[in-house]
Design a protein around this motif. Sequence first.
Motif, short mmCIF file in Angstrom:
data_model
loop_
_atom_site.label_atom_id
_atom_site.label_comp_id
_atom_site.label_asym_id
_atom_site.label_seq_id
_atom_site.Cartn_x
_atom_site.Cartn_y
_atom_site.Cartn_z
N ALA A 19 70.75 28.22 52.21
CA ALA A 19 70.05 27.08 51.61
C ALA A 19 68.58 27.41 51.35
O ALA A 19 68.06 27.14 50.25
CB ALA A 19 70.18 25.85 52.49
N VAL A 20 67.91 28.00 52.33
CA VAL A 20 66.48 28.27 52.14
C VAL A 20 66.25 29.46 51.20
O VAL A 20 65.22 29.52 50.52
CB VAL A 20 65.76 28.49 53.49
N THR A 21 67.19 30.39 51.14
CA THR A 21 67.06 31.47 50.15
C THR A 21 67.08 30.88 48.75
O THR A 21 66.27 31.29 47.88
CB THR A 21 68.22 32.48 50.30
N ALA A 22 67.96 29.93 48.51
CA ALA A 22 68.01 29.27 47.20
C ALA A 22 66.70 28.52 46.93
O ALA A 22 66.17 28.55 45.81
CB ALA A 22 69.19 28.32 47.14
N ILE A 33 70.31 20.57 55.81
CA ILE A 33 69.11 19.74 56.02
C ILE A 33 68.22 20.36 57.10
O ILE A 33 66.99 20.50 56.93
CB ILE A 33 69.49 18.30 56.39
N ALA A 34 68.83 20.73 58.22
CA ALA A 34 68.05 21.34 59.31
C ALA A 34 67.39 22.63 58.85
O ALA A 34 66.23 22.91 59.18
CB ALA A 34 68.95 21.60 60.52
N GLY A 35 68.12 23.44 58.09
CA GLY A 35 67.57 24.70 57.61
C GLY A 35 66.40 24.50 56.67
O GLY A 35 65.38 25.22 56.76
N LEU A 36 66.51 23.54 55.75
CA LEU A 36 65.41 23.28 54.83
C LEU A 36 64.16 22.83 55.57
O LEU A 36 63.03 23.14 55.16
CB LEU A 36 65.82 22.23 53.80
N LEU A 37 64.34 22.10 56.68
CA LEU A 37 63.20 21.62 57.45
C LEU A 37 62.62 22.71 58.35
O LEU A 37 61.41 22.97 58.34
CB LEU A 37 63.61 20.41 58.29
N VAL A 38 63.49 23.34 59.16
CA VAL A 38 63.01 24.31 60.15
C VAL A 38 62.54 25.60 59.48
O VAL A 38 61.50 26.17 59.86
CB VAL A 38 64.11 24.62 61.19
N HIS A 39 63.30 26.09 58.51
CA HIS A 39 62.95 27.35 57.87
C HIS A 39 62.22 27.17 56.54
O HIS A 39 61.33 27.95 56.21
CB HIS A 39 64.22 28.18 57.59
N GLY A 40 62.62 26.16 55.78
CA GLY A 40 62.12 26.02 54.42
C GLY A 40 60.68 25.55 54.33
O GLY A 40 59.76 26.32 54.09
N PHE A 41 60.49 24.25 54.52
CA PHE A 41 59.16 23.69 54.32
C PHE A 41 58.18 24.12 55.42
O PHE A 41 56.98 24.20 55.17
CB PHE A 41 59.24 22.17 54.23
N ASN A 54 73.51 29.21 61.20
CA ASN A 54 72.38 29.94 60.62
C ASN A 54 72.72 30.55 59.27
O ASN A 54 71.85 30.62 58.39
CB ASN A 54 71.93 31.04 61.59
N VAL A 55 73.95 31.00 59.09
CA VAL A 55 74.34 31.52 57.77
C VAL A 55 74.15 30.44 56.72
O VAL A 55 73.56 30.67 55.65
CB VAL A 55 75.80 32.03 57.78
#
Length: 290
Positions: A191-194, A74-82, A185-186
């Motif tokens: 998650a954001v690569t997907a 969830i954190a990755g999709l928010l911080v890195h993704g969107f 981070n891995v």
Amino acid sequence: MTGDLDRMAGRAAPAVFVVLWSTGFIATKYVLRGAAPLTYLALRMAIVVGLMAIIAALTRPQWPDRRGVFHSIIAGLLVHGFYLGGTAVAIAHAIPAGLSALIPGLQPILTSTLANRWLGERVTPLQWGGLVLGLFGVLLVLHDRPITGEAGWGWIATGVSLISITLGTLYQRRFCNAIDWRAGNVVQYIAVTALFGTGAILFEDNTIQWSAEFALALAWLTVVLSIGTIGLLYWLIRHQAATSVASLFYLVPAVTALMAYLLFGERLDAVAIAGMTACAAAVFLVNRRS
């Protein structure tokens, strides 16, 4: 001696973060000359996953449990993704690099409100004054800018970035602070690569025009931003209040605009400079404890 070095590093970390974070907008403008936004981001994140996997294999961090994996995703999709997706789409839709940082620069206003309710952090009257001053400064920098047509979609994308980075930093602080940054981070970057890979396949033609400029910008964004600067951000989140960390984002539009002026000739007028000065004063006030 070690204590003195730690204190010096702690004082220097916010300034280093602001400069490095600002370069992300500049490098994105360069890299988008060679690839569409989601295609570039999918490639960037895939490389980061490989680098972080090597770091994790060498250092053998403790891996999170199922709940930790969920929170990391969830954190990755928010911080890195969107956040990154919104920024890249904004620049691709004719928002100048120096302005693409402006709407996310409103993050301290949103963060301070949510942190007060969600994290139980007390925001002092002096800090509230700094937050209002920073908002005024951002509005000054934003004066007389086009907000319709193709640029309108770009501004919407920056709004997505604002909400995403705000919720992401708060979520990271509340649910992911105890997770080792290497393992976390891995998980986040997988998650954001997907996410970006799926978006690129569905909405873009996935072509890349390789050049030295593209490769250098991609390398900077991959190593310095996605590994070094994100690691520094998470360090700041662990060691400072959410409102104080968020206040650093007030300086990003000013520093980015200065870089864009020097590199791309983007306009930097007197009113914008006044707004940047107000943002700098806001950071000082928000970081005051009383």
